[in-house]
Write an enzyme that holds these catalytic residues in place. Sequence first.
Site, PDB file in Angstrom:
ATOM      1  N   PHE B  38      27.641   3.768  33.012  1.00  0.00           N
ATOM      2  CA  PHE B  38      26.635   2.778  33.401  1.00  0.00           C
ATOM      3  C   PHE B  38      25.812   3.349  34.548  1.00  0.00           C
ATOM      4  CE2 PHE B  38      28.688  -1.458  31.818  1.00  0.00           C
ATOM      5  CZ  PHE B  38      28.829  -0.907  30.561  1.00  0.00           C
ATOM      6  N   VAL B  76      31.069   3.790  36.275  1.00  0.00           N
ATOM      7  CA  VAL B  76      29.840   3.263  36.865  1.00  0.00           C
ATOM      8  C   VAL B  76      29.366   4.291  37.886  1.00  0.00           C
ATOM      9  CG1 VAL B  76      28.875   1.380  38.235  1.00  0.00           C
ATOM     10  CG2 VAL B  76      30.644   0.893  36.517  1.00  0.00           C
ATOM     11  N   CYS B  77      28.106   4.694  37.781  1.00  0.00           N
ATOM     12  CA  CYS B  77      27.585   5.735  38.681  1.00  0.00           C
ATOM     13  C   CYS B  77      27.606   5.232  40.126  1.00  0.00           C
ATOM     14  CB  CYS B  77      26.163   6.127  38.307  1.00  0.00           C
ATOM     15  SG  CYS B  77      25.449   7.286  39.504  1.00  0.00           S
ATOM     16  N   ILE B  78      28.253   5.983  40.970  1.00  0.00           N
ATOM     17  CA  ILE B  78      28.465   5.518  42.347  1.00  0.00           C
ATOM     18  C   ILE B  78      27.156   5.435  43.137  1.00  0.00           C
ATOM     19  CG2 ILE B  78      29.110   7.832  43.204  1.00  0.00           C
ATOM     20  CD1 ILE B  78      31.145   6.310  45.026  1.00  0.00           C
ATOM     21  N   ALA B  81      25.191   2.481  41.921  1.00  0.00           N
ATOM     22  CA  ALA B  81      25.877   1.235  42.269  1.00  0.00           C
ATOM     23  C   ALA B  81      25.704   0.897  43.746  1.00  0.00           C
ATOM     24  CB  ALA B  81      27.358   1.347  41.904  1.00  0.00           C
TER      25      ALA B  81
END
Lengths: 116, 130
Positions: B38, B76-78, B81
């Site tokens: 994501f 989830v891409c840090i 995010a």
Amino acid sequence: MSKSLLVISRQAPWSGPSAREALDIVLAGGAFDLPIGLLFMDDGVFQLASDQNARAVQQKDLGANLQALELFGIDDVFACNHSLEVRGLNAPASAQGLGSDAIAHLLDRYDQVITL
Amino acid sequence: MKFAIALYSAAHAPSSRRALLFAQAVLADGHEIVRLFFYQDGVYSASNNIVTPQDEQDITRQWREFVSQHQLDGVVCIAAALRRGVLNSEEAARYQRSAVNLDAPWALSGLGQLHDAIQDADRLICFGGP
């Protein structure tokens, strides 16, 4: 052999984080020595315009990140000629301009494509 | 066939629902999902504080249940995010933020996970836009 990836960047640098996030994918791939290409298309070609003043719209300049492409071994940088023309932009030195036939060939050449 | 699925849109976008339906169809047909990644506004599709009206589809809950049920690798891409305020407890503590809105089965990680999935998968399928 590694799969190749073409990232198509379609957003202007001032239109939100999309241009930066497309570039981040490319730079991350370069850091892993993966075969990556980058194509600027539609409003994405505004990223290539010279003499931008990002600070005037309280943004960070993307130009430095674009210059990092070479350091990360990303040589395959392209721009859509049509997108440049309709926006009144000259062909930039940092990207190879491509017509629509050449872009079709480009899409065939890469294993995977990400469009942002 | 091995699929990597990338999502760039929030839970309220129809493309998030399409991505979920596609992912369900991939498994139903006996294929494999090597990773869900994501990115951009896709990080909102993993947020656990989205409140959906009772008569609407709760896509974030459906995503969470789907990933848990099939023990998928949901990343989830840090960077994306953090920029959008989607934090797990570790990041909330690191940046001294009061809200935690991401937890298992999702993991925060970097773009290397996207490239790794692309290398591993036969197909990368991306969902974004409306």
